[in-house]
Design an enzyme around this catalytic site. Structure first.
Site, mmCIF file in Angstrom:
data_model
loop_
_atom_site.group_PDB
_atom_site.id
_atom_site.type_symbol
_atom_site.label_atom_id
_atom_site.label_comp_id
_atom_site.label_asym_id
_atom_site.label_seq_id
_atom_site.Cartn_x
_atom_site.Cartn_y
_atom_site.Cartn_z
ATOM 1 N N ARG A 231 65.891 -22.864 -78.578
ATOM 2 C CA ARG A 231 67.153 -22.233 -78.446
ATOM 3 C C ARG A 231 67.836 -21.678 -79.271
ATOM 4 N NH1 ARG A 231 65.796 -22.520 -73.907
ATOM 5 N NH2 ARG A 231 66.764 -23.694 -72.173
ATOM 6 N N GLU A 260 72.869 -15.660 -76.852
ATOM 7 C CA GLU A 260 71.983 -14.295 -76.637
ATOM 8 C C GLU A 260 72.797 -14.105 -75.190
ATOM 9 O OE1 GLU A 260 68.257 -16.496 -76.082
ATOM 10 O OE2 GLU A 260 68.493 -17.153 -73.988
ATOM 11 N N HIS A 300 63.869 -13.955 -74.264
ATOM 12 C CA HIS A 300 63.843 -15.366 -73.767
ATOM 13 C C HIS A 300 62.648 -15.259 -72.501
ATOM 14 C CE1 HIS A 300 66.162 -19.442 -73.003
ATOM 15 N NE2 HIS A 300 65.048 -19.661 -72.601
HETATM 16 P P1 NAI Z 1 60.747 -32.346 -74.953
HETATM 17 O O1 NAI Z 1 61.610 -32.950 -74.539
HETATM 18 O O2 NAI Z 1 59.391 -32.708 -74.347
HETATM 19 O O3 NAI Z 1 60.307 -32.192 -76.396
HETATM 20 C C1 NAI Z 1 61.414 -32.342 -77.367
HETATM 21 C C2 NAI Z 1 61.137 -32.885 -78.567
HETATM 22 O O4 NAI Z 1 62.144 -32.802 -79.774
HETATM 23 C C3 NAI Z 1 60.844 -34.513 -78.616
HETATM 24 O O5 NAI Z 1 59.802 -34.898 -79.101
HETATM 25 C C4 NAI Z 1 62.121 -34.921 -78.992
HETATM 26 O O6 NAI Z 1 61.895 -36.356 -79.660
HETATM 27 C C5 NAI Z 1 62.267 -33.962 -80.310
HETATM 28 N N1 NAI Z 1 63.711 -33.954 -80.828
HETATM 29 C C6 NAI Z 1 65.124 -34.046 -79.977
HETATM 30 N N2 NAI Z 1 65.949 -34.062 -80.867
HETATM 31 C C7 NAI Z 1 65.478 -34.158 -82.010
HETATM 32 C C8 NAI Z 1 66.270 -33.861 -83.028
HETATM 33 N N3 NAI Z 1 67.494 -33.960 -83.560
HETATM 34 N N4 NAI Z 1 65.444 -33.870 -84.378
HETATM 35 C C9 NAI Z 1 63.985 -33.654 -84.204
HETATM 36 N N5 NAI Z 1 63.357 -33.879 -82.918
HETATM 37 C C10 NAI Z 1 64.297 -33.928 -81.862
HETATM 38 O O7 NAI Z 1 60.947 -30.784 -74.623
HETATM 39 P P2 NAI Z 1 59.770 -29.612 -74.450
HETATM 40 O O8 NAI Z 1 59.558 -29.494 -72.996
HETATM 41 O O9 NAI Z 1 58.738 -29.663 -75.522
HETATM 42 O O10 NAI Z 1 60.872 -28.378 -74.646
HETATM 43 C C11 NAI Z 1 61.580 -28.031 -75.891
HETATM 44 C C12 NAI Z 1 62.596 -27.070 -75.741
HETATM 45 O O11 NAI Z 1 62.080 -25.744 -75.292
HETATM 46 C C13 NAI Z 1 63.468 -27.174 -74.426
HETATM 47 O O12 NAI Z 1 64.544 -27.843 -74.522
HETATM 48 C C14 NAI Z 1 64.122 -25.787 -74.314
HETATM 49 O O13 NAI Z 1 65.222 -25.673 -74.916
HETATM 50 C C15 NAI Z 1 62.998 -25.004 -74.945
HETATM 51 N N6 NAI Z 1 62.263 -24.173 -73.585
HETATM 52 C C16 NAI Z 1 62.332 -22.619 -74.061
HETATM 53 C C17 NAI Z 1 61.632 -21.758 -73.112
HETATM 54 C C18 NAI Z 1 61.681 -20.312 -73.339
HETATM 55 O O14 NAI Z 1 61.527 -19.706 -72.312
HETATM 56 N N7 NAI Z 1 62.033 -19.737 -74.388
HETATM 57 C C19 NAI Z 1 61.209 -22.475 -71.988
HETATM 58 C C20 NAI Z 1 60.998 -23.893 -71.742
HETATM 59 C C21 NAI Z 1 61.548 -24.589 -72.947
#
Ligand code: NAI
Length: 335
Positions: A231, A260, A300
């Site tokens: 994000r 965005e 995005h």
């Molecule tokens: P997930 O929840 O599986 O992994 C996120 C990781 O970040 C977890 O391991 C968590 O422990 C860690 N985390 C959370 N808060 C943290 C912090 N303050 N400091 C360090 N680590 C922290 O999520 P996933 O599926 O890997 O997706 C990640 C992000 O990608 C989503 O939240 C979304 O915003 C973004 N995304 C973007 C897309 C796009 O089209 N550009 C599509 C899908 C997701």
């Protein structure tokens, strides 16, 4: 349930009407923000994508609302604090595109490392020459992965295929994953100092707001590259610009930008009765990034493959059906 469905494509409408045949479903050809006068006292569910912010004012227009089903993993566009007292549940799509977004991360990484966009533009301009288009190998480089969850883990798995060394940083390190995929967890300062490329895969929330900021961006390894498919506001835009100017960052690839949503309708931003100075400054900064020769910006689209979009839609429809049947699934925790 009466459902308002926003910004769906034609095929989505067909599938949603088939699978939600027992429900009253109203389709809108655009995000909720395109319909500022829409209100419905009978609507019980909204099915939305990420373009429109949904806060107190939007929720008030649908007083019987029980569910907001977002066709995305991220839910930072929905004001959870406003939803809770109204008893509105939020359902998301937690696992649809971990490989999809990881593949796109590598598309951006390779576009940066091999100057693919510059090379294509060169040839289109009529010059078939290699001058100034030298890239760098991924083999032997260090990739810093911030957030080793679903997407981050797939990025790490793919990095193995390129013989790239990986450092991970996560608020909740997964020792088993680190052992399985052969990478080490380090602190954020260590990751920033040691990585040739940094890629971000954390959710956006109050803890990750400006995780990369004016204080720490200068500690990136000199000449490194930054990729953000998470994000926009995980990075402080002004700090990113400073790092590019000072050349501590050699380049960046961004699928997401801070604020965005304003990029899609800049006229609305400029003609708003009380535009926020901060938002205007970020819009200007985003234009600087878009024009920058060492920055790649995509709108995005990391999630956007045929397969992933089908998975997203199927899960979103199931989320609505299960909620209506009294056995909700994929609800976002509301503390
Ligand atoms: P997930 O929840 O599986 O992994 C996120 C990781 O970040 C977890 O391991 C968590 O422990 C860690 N985390 C959370 N808060 C943290 C912090 N303050 N400091 C360090 N680590 C922290 O999520 P996933 O599926 O890997 O997706 C990640 C992000 O990608 C989503 O939240 C979304 O915003 C973004 N995304 C973007 C897309 C796009 O089209 N550009 C599509 C899908 C997701």
């Amino acid at each position: 349930m009466k459902i308002h469905y926003f910004a769906g494509e034609e095929w989505e409408e067909k599938l949603a009407r088939e699978k939600l045949a027992d429900h009253d479903i109203v389709f809108h050809n655009g995000p909720l923000s395109d319909f500022p006068d829409l209100a419905d006292p009978e609507a019980e569910a909204l099915c939305v994508f990420i373009e429109a912010k949904i806060g107190e004012a939007e929720m008030a227009r649908f007083p019987a609302l029980k569910l907001i089903a977002t066709r995305s993993t991220g839910f930072d566009h929905i004001d959870l604090a406003a939803a809770k007292p109204r008893g509105i549940a939020i359902a998301n799509v937690p696992y649809y595109g971990e490989n999809t977004v990881a593949e796109f991360t590598f598309a951006l990484l390779l576009a940066l490392s091999r100057r693919i966009i510059d090379a294509d533009e060169r040839v289109r301009a009529g010059a078939f020459s290699t001058t100034g288009l030298r890239g760098f190998d991924l083999a032997g480089k260090t990739l810093g992965v911030i957030g080793t969850g679903h997407i981050g883990a797939h990025v790490i798995r793919m990095a193995q295929g390129f013989s790239t060394k990986v450092l991970g940083y996560d608020a909740f390190p997964n020792a088993e994953l680190a052992q399985k995929l052969g990478f080490s967890y380090v602190s954020l300062p260590e990751l920033l100092a040691a990585s040739d490329i940094v890629t971000i895969h954390v959710p956006y929330n109050e803890h990750t707001h400006h995780l990369l900021n004016r204080e720490n961006i200068g500690t990136l390894k000199k000449g490194s590259f930054l990729i953000n498919t998470a994000r926009g506001a995980v990075i402080e835009t002004a700090a990113l610009i400073e790092a590019l100017k000072s050349e501590s960052l050699a380049g960046a690839a961004l699928d997401v930008l801070e604020e965005e949503g304003d990029m899609a309708d800049e006229a609305a931003l400029l003609t708003a009765p009380h535009p926020r100075a901060e938002e205007l400054a970020i819009a200007l900064a985003n234009h600087y990034l878009i024009e920058h020769p060492r920055v790649i910006v995509t709108p995005h689209v990391a999630f956007n493959t045929t397969e992933a979009v089908e998975r997203i839609l199927n899960t979103s429809i199931d989320n609505i059906r299960q909620f209506a049947a009294g056995s909700p699934a994929n609800l976002v925790p509301q503390s």
